[in-house]
Design a protein around this motif. Structure first.
Motif, PDB file in Angstrom:
ATOM      1  N   LEU A   1       9.891 -42.568  -1.175  1.00  0.00           N
ATOM      2  CA  LEU A   1      10.135 -42.389   0.254  1.00  0.00           C
ATOM      3  C   LEU A   1       9.925 -43.697   0.998  1.00  0.00           C
ATOM      4  N   GLU A   2       8.916 -44.460   0.559  1.00  0.00           N
ATOM      5  CA  GLU A   2       8.657 -45.754   1.196  1.00  0.00           C
ATOM      6  C   GLU A   2       9.792 -46.733   0.906  1.00  0.00           C
ATOM      7  N   VAL A   3      10.330 -46.677  -0.307  1.00  0.00           N
ATOM      8  CA  VAL A   3      11.460 -47.554  -0.642  1.00  0.00           C
ATOM      9  C   VAL A   3      12.643 -47.242   0.258  1.00  0.00           C
ATOM     10  N   ILE A   4      12.920 -45.942   0.406  1.00  0.00           N
ATOM     11  CA  ILE A   4      14.024 -45.539   1.278  1.00  0.00           C
ATOM     12  C   ILE A   4      13.772 -46.062   2.695  1.00  0.00           C
ATOM     13  N   HIS A   5      12.528 -45.873   3.127  1.00  0.00           N
ATOM     14  CA  HIS A   5      12.214 -46.296   4.486  1.00  0.00           C
ATOM     15  C   HIS A   5      12.378 -47.806   4.640  1.00  0.00           C
ATOM     16  N   ARG A   6      11.951 -48.544   3.626  1.00  0.00           N
ATOM     17  CA  ARG A   6      12.102 -49.995   3.662  1.00  0.00           C
ATOM     18  C   ARG A   6      13.573 -50.380   3.779  1.00  0.00           C
ATOM     19  N   TYR A   7      14.416 -49.699   3.024  1.00  0.00           N
ATOM     20  CA  TYR A   7      15.852 -49.980   3.062  1.00  0.00           C
ATOM     21  C   TYR A   7      16.406 -49.711   4.468  1.00  0.00           C
ATOM     22  N   VAL A   8      15.975 -48.613   5.042  1.00  0.00           N
ATOM     23  CA  VAL A   8      16.440 -48.285   6.388  1.00  0.00           C
ATOM     24  C   VAL A   8      15.999 -49.361   7.373  1.00  0.00           C
ATOM     25  N   GLU A   9      14.740 -49.803   7.235  1.00  0.00           N
ATOM     26  CA  GLU A   9      14.251 -50.862   8.124  1.00  0.00           C
ATOM     27  C   GLU A   9      15.089 -52.125   7.994  1.00  0.00           C
TER      28      GLU A   9
END
Lengths: 855, 150
Positions: free
Chosen positions: B80-88
């Motif tokens: 989930l953090e990886v996804i969030h990082r990508y979105v950022e």
């Protein structure tokens, strides 16, 4: 930085100038293709699928037509459009070779799009992907770091085994590059290469360790990932890396103690990505290693207590820490801490956290059940969660928590869950309930009630093993049979359409214990009255006529109804129903109709004995063991012996089973249960011989003996397929072309020798399974069996299974007879043994071999 | 990580990155079934899904779903953090990103992902470094191709 570096390169300038000129000329020479964004707009403007298709087809045709052009400045635009079209689901693989051309181009845009296209369009199953290897090799040697980066990224994405082998050396070289940007990518490439081709690991080992002495987090995290893979790959490497535990501990410590670093901070946590990777590697290194575990205890405790848990990031790290604490040889206090963290997770508002808590508790439940038991009520609450992911986890965890103390409450919850759960859960859940009940049931009554509830709640999703184990339990529980049969009857009369497994179990029980059913009562419920005969038969009629019931259920029902004919007083109605199946369109049902009808006619004297209640089934608890009705005992016995003896055993055990019972009728039945098909006159004589009977009283029945054999044999073997739900067995059992006749070769003074004959089809070889059975009450020792045949035959004797026989014990031996001239077989046998200290010796002539065995 | 998919609330695929070799047909089948399964889930449900033998982690950002298939032993929360990082990263690159940015500049979205992950694993944990690498390559593209738009 690199672009400006190139700015000083005169060669690059010349090339640029040339290129710009060429491009200008080209732009004049040919029309500009549509821009990517214009194509996307056109496609998005399409109002119907057909319209979209026509736009796409038109553009694809155009793109194809441009492929012939030499070094085109528009190629990358066309491929980019093709990639968009590909994402929409249209075929685009005709662009593969164009991607290769782009990659070979010197322009960076071309390379960037070309590699992107290669990653999306190339398939490692097609050889065309190997054409890229050479370009990759060139680009891995490029002086521009981003070109190397693109090549590494593509290699990491495709990494087919062939490619991995060809380029592993280049990757290893780049792992030692002074440039961090390249080093991190090379490390992950190595990771991918090892994943695909583990034996290439050796190459990378020397360059790997130094990745950890890096400050750059990119290189650190990729290094940790690579080492983790290597350690999981081989135990030797795992040992090799044990010494890095202190390094990892130090890196982790620095991460959590270091102050705020904006570059790697995620909501107040310092580089959670790196922390998680290190925690995972520590786990791999610490499993089953006391020293390594010891070295990491402190840091794990520190992470577990110091991590900020208000956000997902913190919980991510805690989650990984708990996994590591549980897997390594950690201290007791640390484990308590870990389970407490999971307990807090279970109460978290965030569903994701609750999910991982359930998941992790399931992994740790075998380590520390009591710690997990404390959270039982919370876990049971999760069974009611609207989210299927959480329900599934909670269900599995609940079953792991069932024990003798909590079985009643747990089962109550789980049965409620079963009733309301989605179809996808029912099969698994019902089987698990049955297993738990079997292990922890406080008493038989409770156990039976639970199984009944499963049959009702799970309906048609019940697996077959539940049916058989329920039947077995009912059969065993002799003093509960009346009660459970009545309960089953009540459940069945409430709904007899949508629950085939319930139907099958219920009719089996009613068939067996129909007489008990009529007088049954339930202590706690006064107003429950047992059904009358007519009510039961009415229900059976509904079951048999209902189109919703499966053929298997109807087979059970017919068999059961036949059994009821000896338990109920009114057989006329039963006979009527059964005979109506003589013309059933379903072949299985018709066969049963015909066969069972015979039992009401000529052979009605056989009926009571044939339909006797089954003896309680022995407890052989194997989830998928067969339950074979009448011959269950036989099955359990013979299962322990080699298959070749099975035939003999069966007849034998059946004799044991039924022999003492009712005399004549049963004995004949028993011996003819052998699937010896053509019961010729001679054979029949043997059967009588075998039982030591005077042939006279049965002479009248010799004439229809063929028929009788058939009925009885079918009747018995019927039970097998019905119970097994394998109708095909049933057919092959009856129609089998390979019959295995058997004869009694010798029967004197309590020693009986039976030959089972098995001819290998289309050959002149006959296998005789000899079974010598001790029917005396004393031990027989030094048993020796010898056989001789006329010269035209050849005989081969394999060694016997033993030389001594306990009372009712037996010795088996295999003979092979080859009969090239197909003469009538005769055999002389010699037997010697010692009984009660007295040696016995005897000879006999065997000349009752069936004449048709060589046909 | 086995693959990452981006798709819209209408079920349209916006980006697909495969780190395992599957035939095209299978990829399409997986994509279709996953999109249907995920879109059918209610917003309040958890982000994890056991689908076939895969562990699926997904999260919705505005009109886009980000969906990853990970290995059994991978940390779901970290994904989930990886996804969030990508979105950022997308957000920083495009400046408050929206679905249209990703549709019209899908190749850029791929480029950014390829600087964050390689072979399905995280290669860079610093946002700054990722964006720097992307900016440098964009510049390189301009130098090599002039200001011609793709």
């Amino acid at each position: 930085m690199n672009a400006s570096e190139h700015g000083f390169n005169p060669a690059f300038n010349m090339a640029t100038i040339k290129q710009v000129v060429n491009e200008a000329i080209e732009r004049v020479r040919m029309p500009t293709p549509m821009r990517l964004r214009d194509l996307i707009r056109q496609i998005r403007a399409a109002r119907t699928a057909a319209e979209e298709r026509s736009v796409v087809n038109k553009e694809c045709a155009y793109i194809r037509s441009t492929f012939r052009e030499e070094d085109s400045v528009w190629r990358c635009r066309n491929i980019a459009k093709l990639l968009y079209i590909h994402m929409l689901g249209y075929p685009a693989h005709f662009g593969q070779l164009e991607c290769l051309k782009l990659i070979a181009s010197s322009r960076f845009t071309d390379k960037r799009i070309g590699y992107l296209g290669a990653m999306l369009l190339l398939d490692e199953r097609q050889d065309v992907h190997l054409l890229i290897t050479n370009s990759l090799k060139n680009d891995l040697n490029s002086t521009t770091q981003f070109v190397v980066g693109l090549a590494l990224c593509t290699l990491g994405a495709i990494a087919s085994p062939e490619m991995a082998r060809d380029l592993a050396g280049e990757v290893e070289r780049l792992m030692k590059s002074p440039n961090g940007y390249i080093r991190k990518k090379a490390a992950l490439c190595a990771f991918r290469i090892i994943k695909r081709v583990p034996e290439l690991m050796e190459i990378f080992l020397p360059a790997t360790r130094s990745l950890l002495s890096e400050k750059n987090h990119g290189v650190l995290i990729t290094g940790v990932t690579l080492i983790t893979e290597m350690c999981e790959n081989s135990p030797d490497t795992l040992n090799h890396f044990k010494k890095i535990v202190p390094n990892l501990v130090r890196i982790l410590k620095n991460l959590i103690l270091a102050g705020y670093s904006p570059e790697h901070d995620v909501s107040g946590v310092s580089d959670p990505f790196l922390q998680v990777k290190i925690l995972k590697l520590l786990r791999v290194l610490g499993i089953n290693d006391v020293d390594a575990s010891e070295a990491m205890n402190d840091i794990l405790a520190q992470v577990a207590t110091n991590t900020e848990t208000s956000k997902n990031v913190g919980n991510t790290i805690l989650y990984e820490t708990v996994l590591s604490i549980m897997d390594i040889k950690s201290e007791g206090g640390l484990r308590v801490l870990a389970v407490n963290i999971l307990g807090r997770f279970l109460l978290n508002n965030d569903k994701n956290i609750r999910y991982v808590a359930l998941n992790t508790l399931l992994r740790t439940v075998h380590v520390d059940t009591s710690a997990v038991q404390r959270h039982r009520s919370t876990i049971l609450e999760c069974l009611k969660d609207p989210d299927v992911s959480i329900r599934r986890r909670a269900m599995e965890l609940s079953f792991a928590l069932v024990n003798t103390q909590n079985i009643r409450t747990m089962m109550k919850e789980l049965l409620t869950f079963l009733e309301k759960s989605d179809p996808e859960f029912k099969a698994h859940c019902s089987s698990s309930i049955v297993l738990s009940a079997e292990r922890y049931a406080p008493n038989k009554r409770w156990h039976l009630d639970t199984l009944l509830k499963v049959l009702v709640a799970a309906g048609n999703y019940v697996r077959d093993d539940v049916i058989s184990s329920t039947i077995q339990l009912i059969s065993e529980s002799t003093n509960q049979q009346a009660y459970v049969t009545l309960q089953l009857y009540r459940a069945l009369s409430e709904d007899y359409l949508n629950r085939q497994p319930l139907t099958q179990v219920a009719v089996w029980a009613i068939g067996e214990y129909g007489d008990l059913l009529l007088q049954a009562a339930i202590e706690d419920e006064q107003n429950v009255t047992p059904p009358t005969e007519d009510e039961v038969i009415d229900l059976y009629q509904k079951l048999l006529w209902s189109p919703q019931n499966t053929a298997t259920s109807k087979q059970y029902t017919l068999m059961s109804l036949t059994k009821l004919s000896t338990r109920f007083s009114n057989t006329n109605k039963i006979q009527q129903i059964i005979s109506s199946f003589c013309s059933s369109l379903h072949v299985e049902l018709q066969q049963r109709g015909v066969e069972f009808s015979q039992l009401f006619g000529k052979y009605s004297n056989l009926r009571p004995a044939l339909l006797e209640r089954m003896p309680p089934m022995e407890v052989v608890r194997q989830p998928d063991s067969q339950i074979n009705g009448d011959v269950n005992d036989v099955e359990t016995k013979s299962a322990e012996e080699s298959p070749q003896h099975l035939m003999n055993n069966e007849s034998n055990a059946l004799l044991d089973l039924l022999g003492g019972d009712n005399g004549l009728d049963i004995d004949i039945i028993a011996s003819s249960t052998q699937p010896s098909q053509p019961v010729a006159n001679t054979n029949n004589q043997d059967l009588l011989d075998l039982l030591g009977l005077d042939p006279l009283p049965t002479t009248p029945s010799i004439e229809p003996s063929n028929n009788m054999g058939l009925i009885i044999e079918n009747n018995n073997s019927n039970l097998l397929p019905i119970m097994n739900n394998q109708n095909s067995n049933f057919l092959t059992g009856i129609l089998s072309e390979r019959e295995v006749p058997s004869i009694t070769a010798y029967n004197k003074e309590g020693l009986k020798i039976v030959f089972s004959l098995d001819r290998i089809p289309d050959s002149n070889q006959l296998t005789i399974n000899v079974a010598a059975i001790n029917q005396t009450l004393s031990h027989m020792t030094d048993f020796l069996f010898q056989a001789a045949v006329p010269r035209t035959f050849q005989i081969q004797m394999l060694s016997p299974s033993g030389t001594s026989m306990a009372p009712n014990g037996q010795v088996t031996q295999v003979l092979r007879v080859i009969n090239p001239s197909k003469n009538v077989l005769r055999m002389r046998i010699k037997i010697s043994y010692v009984i009660d200290g007295n040696p016995v010796e005897d000879q006999a002539e065997v000349n009752n071999f069936p004449t048709d065995i060589w046909d | 990580m086995q693959f990452m998919l981006l798709f819209s609330r209408q079920g349209k695929l916006r980006l697909q990155k495969w780190y395992v070799a599957h035939p095209d047909k299978l990829k399409k089948k997986i994509t279709r079934e996953l999109i249907t399964t995920i879109l059918a889930r209610k917003p309040k449900m958890c982000s994890f899904l056991e689908w076939r033998d895969l562990k699926i982690v997904y999260k919705r950002y505005a009109s886009l779903y980000f969906c990853c298939a990970i290995e059994q032993e991978d940390n779901e929360l970290l994904t989930l953090e990886v996804i969030h990082r990508y979105v950022e990263l997308l957000d920083k690159y495009f400046g408050s990103v929206c679905e249209l940015d990703i549709i019209f500049n899908f190749e850029k979205a791929y480029f950014i992902l390829d600087e964050l992950l390689l072979g399905g694993e995280i290669q860079e944990t610093s946002k700054k470094n990722v964006l720097k690498a992307i900016a440098a390559q964009d510049l390189l593209q301009e130098v090599s191709h002039g200001n011609i738009e793709i």
